[in-house]
Design a protein around this motif. Structure first.
Motif, PDB file in Angstrom:
ATOM      1  N   TYR A 195       0.829  -1.210   0.000  1.00  0.00           N
ATOM      2  CA  TYR A 195       0.000   0.000   0.000  1.00  0.00           C
ATOM      3  C   TYR A 195       0.861   1.257   0.000  1.00  0.00           C
TER       4      TYR A 195
ATOM      5  N   ILE B 249       1.952   1.854  -3.635  1.00  0.00           N
ATOM      6  CA  ILE B 249       0.823   2.371  -4.417  1.00  0.00           C
ATOM      7  C   ILE B 249       0.558   3.825  -4.064  1.00  0.00           C
TER       8      ILE B 249
ATOM      9  N   THR C 236      -6.050   8.441  -3.297  1.00  0.00           N
ATOM     10  CA  THR C 236      -4.734   8.284  -2.680  1.00  0.00           C
ATOM     11  C   THR C 236      -4.758   8.655  -1.203  1.00  0.00           C
TER      12      THR C 236
ATOM     13  N   CYS D  44      -8.021  -4.035 -13.043  1.00  0.00           N
ATOM     14  CA  CYS D  44      -7.898  -3.472 -11.692  1.00  0.00           C
ATOM     15  C   CYS D  44      -9.195  -3.573 -10.899  1.00  0.00           C
TER      16      CYS D  44
ATOM     17  N   ALA E  78      -6.144  -3.442  -2.962  1.00  0.00           N
ATOM     18  CA  ALA E  78      -4.842  -2.941  -3.400  1.00  0.00           C
ATOM     19  C   ALA E  78      -4.758  -2.916  -4.923  1.00  0.00           C
ATOM     20  N   VAL E  79      -5.260  -3.963  -5.564  1.00  0.00           N
ATOM     21  CA  VAL E  79      -5.265  -4.007  -7.030  1.00  0.00           C
ATOM     22  C   VAL E  79      -6.132  -2.882  -7.598  1.00  0.00           C
TER      23      VAL E  79
ATOM     24  N   SER F  24      -4.442   0.494  -7.320  1.00  0.00           N
ATOM     25  CA  SER F  24      -3.315   0.672  -8.239  1.00  0.00           C
ATOM     26  C   SER F  24      -3.740   1.356  -9.528  1.00  0.00           C
ATOM     27  N   HIS F  25      -5.021   1.331  -9.821  1.00  0.00           N
ATOM     28  CA  HIS F  25      -5.522   2.024 -11.014  1.00  0.00           C
ATOM     29  C   HIS F  25      -5.280   3.523 -10.922  1.00  0.00           C
TER      30      HIS F  25
ATOM     31  N   ASN G 260      -2.019   4.193 -12.534  1.00  0.00           N
ATOM     32  CA  ASN G 260      -2.014   3.854 -13.955  1.00  0.00           C
ATOM     33  C   ASN G 260      -2.578   4.983 -14.803  1.00  0.00           C
TER      34      ASN G 260
END
Length: 359
Positions: free
Chosen positions: A53, A56, A96, A286, A320-321, A324-325, A328
């Motif tokens: 985390y 990220i 975030t 994601c 978490a996945v 992560s977007h 990206n």
């Protein structure tokens, strides 16, 4: 175990006094377990999630801050297209700051530390951030579709003022969708008199299970299925226009095509189509795991297959996945743009050249 002995708070105090035992001695003597069960991740899993985390968070913070910085500082970058990118970066910054750290805290700590106000406001802000990010992605797909398929119509429609109105609708809808969290999120305080511990958690308290599931289904459709379907249709049509009809469209939508340079135009078309494919694939990759796992747990499909600790582990992974977007997006929408890279480079301090003095 305590329930088997019918231990109440008063009985416990009498037993401790009668046999002159401490609380810990009594618990160890009978091998008692806590009365309030709180699922805890293993220590190694907690450390891994903290590291994941943190990475990220750092990447999302750096990437989206740079996007906002460039668009705000460079007047030439304040186009209708870049207003959407700035809104997307702001949404991702909300993710975030409000989603990543507080979600991590819920996974590594057994206690809610945000108080009553935080329990109400934080989930609402988190949902608003996710909704606004997803809707802005859809608006960007619409804007690019308009610029390539109907470039002449775009010149009169997609002005900065129109972009601001669309973004106003995006943020208003996001606030409406997230507002139920202000009403259903409640603090739950439990006291374990056996271990003398207070447990405070922040949970969704819906008046009816069917209502909660209906809302979860609505979020699945509104935040994933419809945006994914819209982006697939719009970007497929754009790819058809570029490769089958060989349409160039609006230059701002494809990063300044040159009509008379077929080599460069072909390369930019490939890069544009590749980017659109990446946008759809990353969005699906994601967010699909998060929505699938969330719905499986919501409808108790996996209740017989995993315990609460395993459920917490799965949720930490898919969240978490999904988060992560947020880092990206700046890479796909901003840093892959030549104009953006050039504007960012122009803002960097340049070393002063020293000229030799003539004698």
């Amino acid at each position: 175990m305590a329930e088997k002995f019918n231990v109440t708070r008063e009985t416990l105090n009498r037993l401790l006094s009668l046999y002159n035992l401490s609380r810990r001695e009594f618990i160890n003597l009978y091998g008692l377990q806590p009365l309030v069960y709180v699922p805890e991740l293993p220590r190694v899993a907690k450390l891994l999630f903290v590291a994941l985390y943190a990475v990220i968070f750092a990447l999302a913070l750096a990437g989206n801050t740079l996007v906002v910085f460039v668009i705000v500082r460079r007047k030439c970058m304040r186009t209708a297209t870049n207003l959407f990118l700035c809104s997307l970066a702001c949404s991702d910054l909300l993710v975030t700051f409000f989603c990543i750290p507080f979600t991590l805290l819920q996974h590594v700590s057994s206690e809610w530390l945000g108080g009553q106000l935080g329990c109400k406001v934080l989930p609402c802000v988190q949902l608003v951030a996710v909704v606004s990010s997803t809707l802005t992605l859809t608006c960007i797909a619409m804007e690019r579709y308009q610029g390539i398929v109907h470039p002449l119509r775009k010149k009169g429609q997609y002005t900065s003022r129109r972009a601001c109105r669309m973004l106003g609708v995006v943020w208003t809808v996001s606030a409406i969708v997230g507002s139920p969290m202000l009403y259903v999120q409640t603090l739950k305080a439990e006291y374990d008199f056996l271990f003398d511990r207070h447990h405070v958690s922040c949970l969704e308290s819906w008046p009816d299970l069917s209502l909660r599931r209906s809302y979860a289904l609505f979020l699945l459709v509104a935040l994933f299925l419809l945006p994914l379907g819209s982006m697939l249709l719009l970007y497929s049509r754009i790819g058809f226009e570029l490769w089958v009809r060989r349409r160039v469209g609006d230059s701002s939508s494809l990063n300044s095509f040159h009509r008379h340079d077929n080599g460069k135009s072909c390369r930019r078309k490939k890069r544009a189509v590749l980017m659109m494919v990446m946008v759809v694939l990353l969005f699906a990759a994601c967010w699909a795991p998060f929505h699938i796992v969330h719905m499986l747990f919501e409808y108790d499909v996996l209740a017989d297959w995993c315990d609460e600790v395993t459920e917490k582990m799965w949720l930490a992974v898919v969240q978490a996945v999904a988060f992560s977007h947020s880092f990206n997006n700046p890479v796909l929408y901003a840093f892959m743009s030549r104009d953006f890279r050039q504007s960012f480079a122009s803002l960097l301090p340049r070393p002063h050249r020293t000229h030799p003095t003539s004698h």
